[in-house]
Design an enzyme around this catalytic site. Structure first.
Site, PDB file in Angstrom:
ATOM      1  N   ARG A 178      -0.299  -9.261  13.274  1.00  0.00           N
ATOM      2  CA  ARG A 178      -0.872  -8.169  12.476  1.00  0.00           C
ATOM      3  C   ARG A 178      -1.763  -8.724  11.371  1.00  0.00           C
ATOM      4  O   ARG A 178      -2.777  -8.121  11.021  1.00  0.00           O
ATOM      5  CB  ARG A 178       0.254  -7.305  11.889  1.00  0.00           C
ATOM      6  N   ARG A 237      11.683  -2.495  10.932  1.00  0.00           N
ATOM      7  CA  ARG A 237      10.736  -1.977  11.933  1.00  0.00           C
ATOM      8  C   ARG A 237      10.505  -3.007  13.033  1.00  0.00           C
ATOM      9  O   ARG A 237      10.445  -4.206  12.759  1.00  0.00           O
ATOM     10  CB  ARG A 237       9.401  -1.656  11.254  1.00  0.00           C
ATOM     11  N   LYS A 282       0.836  -1.214   0.000  1.00  0.00           N
ATOM     12  CA  LYS A 282       0.000   0.000   0.000  1.00  0.00           C
ATOM     13  C   LYS A 282       0.869   1.261   0.000  1.00  0.00           C
ATOM     14  O   LYS A 282       0.633   2.182  -0.770  1.00  0.00           O
ATOM     15  CB  LYS A 282      -0.902   0.045   1.256  1.00  0.00           C
ATOM     16  N   ARG A 302      -8.799   1.402   9.036  1.00  0.00           N
ATOM     17  CA  ARG A 302      -8.446   0.006   9.315  1.00  0.00           C
ATOM     18  C   ARG A 302      -9.565  -0.704  10.050  1.00  0.00           C
ATOM     19  O   ARG A 302      -9.437  -1.892  10.342  1.00  0.00           O
ATOM     20  CB  ARG A 302      -7.186  -0.028  10.165  1.00  0.00           C
ATOM     21  N   ARG A 318      11.559  -6.033   4.439  1.00  0.00           N
ATOM     22  CA  ARG A 318      11.299  -4.587   4.348  1.00  0.00           C
ATOM     23  C   ARG A 318      12.323  -3.817   5.177  1.00  0.00           C
ATOM     24  O   ARG A 318      12.637  -4.195   6.292  1.00  0.00           O
ATOM     25  CB  ARG A 318       9.889  -4.269   4.857  1.00  0.00           C
TER      26      ARG A 318
END
Ligand code: ADP
Ligand code: AMP
Length: 213
Positions: free
Chosen positions: A171, A160, A13, A88, A127
């Site tokens: 998540r 992260r 996203k 969300r 990531r």
């Protein structure tokens, strides 16, 4: 043009929202980036948000909605924006809709970037994020020019805290329970568009620009 990006954490996203923002000259608004900036600055909001984020949970709606509504009321949003990571939950979507309806306005497109769960864990562990300017990379698919350094601002890239494997699984569960129902929500409003998020990022973007025109 007002756009909402939908999709699991790690679906791409943010990657696509930044490209949309550049192409259509509208701001990219990520509630996750706003929280991370607050964590970095050590604000009260940052401290509270971090306690949820580190556990892979959502930050409570009351807090998140206020931040988002303040942000979209700013001058640079008058020609539209691309929302990344908001809404969300259904209550968040309803608050946004009510706020827009009062202004005789609405979301034009909700773009769902589809990526199966199997691919997500791989993506998230690769990531690397710049906490300074919000740029994201992938060590294999979208590497920075120099390892560990942001192409855009030269600061260090990090994994992260919430991208560690056990948190990613949590998540994903939260996504399926609380966020996935938004696909139906926006379908009923007639603004849902789906794109395959498993292909190269340039091809995902090409599919999006075909939709947005
Ligand atoms: P989200 O904002 O949905 O959480 P990101 O845009 O940060 O996701 O993307 C998650 C990870 O996957 C990042 O490391 C990013 O560089 C990488 N990525 C994004 N799009 C693609 C793609 N089409 N193919 C492969 N990797 C991608
Ligand atoms: P993101 O950068 O979009 O992956 O968001 C990182 C984390 O910030 C999420 O896992 C949540 O804990 C929190 N967060 C971001 N946006 C929202 C939102 N709209 N509602 C609740 N929590 C959010």
């Amino acid at each position: 043009m007002k756009i909402v990006m939908l999709g699991a954490p790690g679906a791409g996203k943010g990657t696509q929202a930044k490209m949309i923002a550049d192409q259509y000259s509208i701001p990219h608004i990520s509630t996750g980036d706003i929280f991370r900036a607050n964590i970095k600055e050590g604000t009260e909001l940052g401290k509270e948000a971090k306690s949820y984020m580190d556990k892979g949970q959502l930050v409570p709606d009351e807090l998140t909605v206020k931040i988002l509504l303040d942000r979209v009321a700013k001058e640079d949003c008058k020609n539209g924006y691309v929302l990344d990571g908001f809404p969300r939950t259904i209550p968040q979507a309803e608050v946004l809709e009510d706020a827009l309806t009062k202004l005789n306005d609405k979301i034009d497109y909700a773009i769902n970037v589809e990526v199966p769960d199997e691919n997500i864990v791989r993506r998230m562990s690769g990531r690397r994020a710049c906490l300074s300017c919000g740029a994201t990379y992938h060590i294999v698919h979208i590497p920075p020019k120099a390892e560990g350094v942001c192409d855009r601002c030269g600061k260090d890239l990090v994994l992260r805290d919430d991208d560690k494997e056990e948190t990613v699984q949590k998540r994903l569960n939260v996504y399926h329970e609380q966020t996935q129902p938004l696909i139906d929500f926006y379908e009923k409003k007639g603004v849902l568009k789906e794109v395959d998020g498993t292909v190269d990022m340039k091809d995902v973007f090409a599919a999006i620009t075909r939709i947005l025109g």
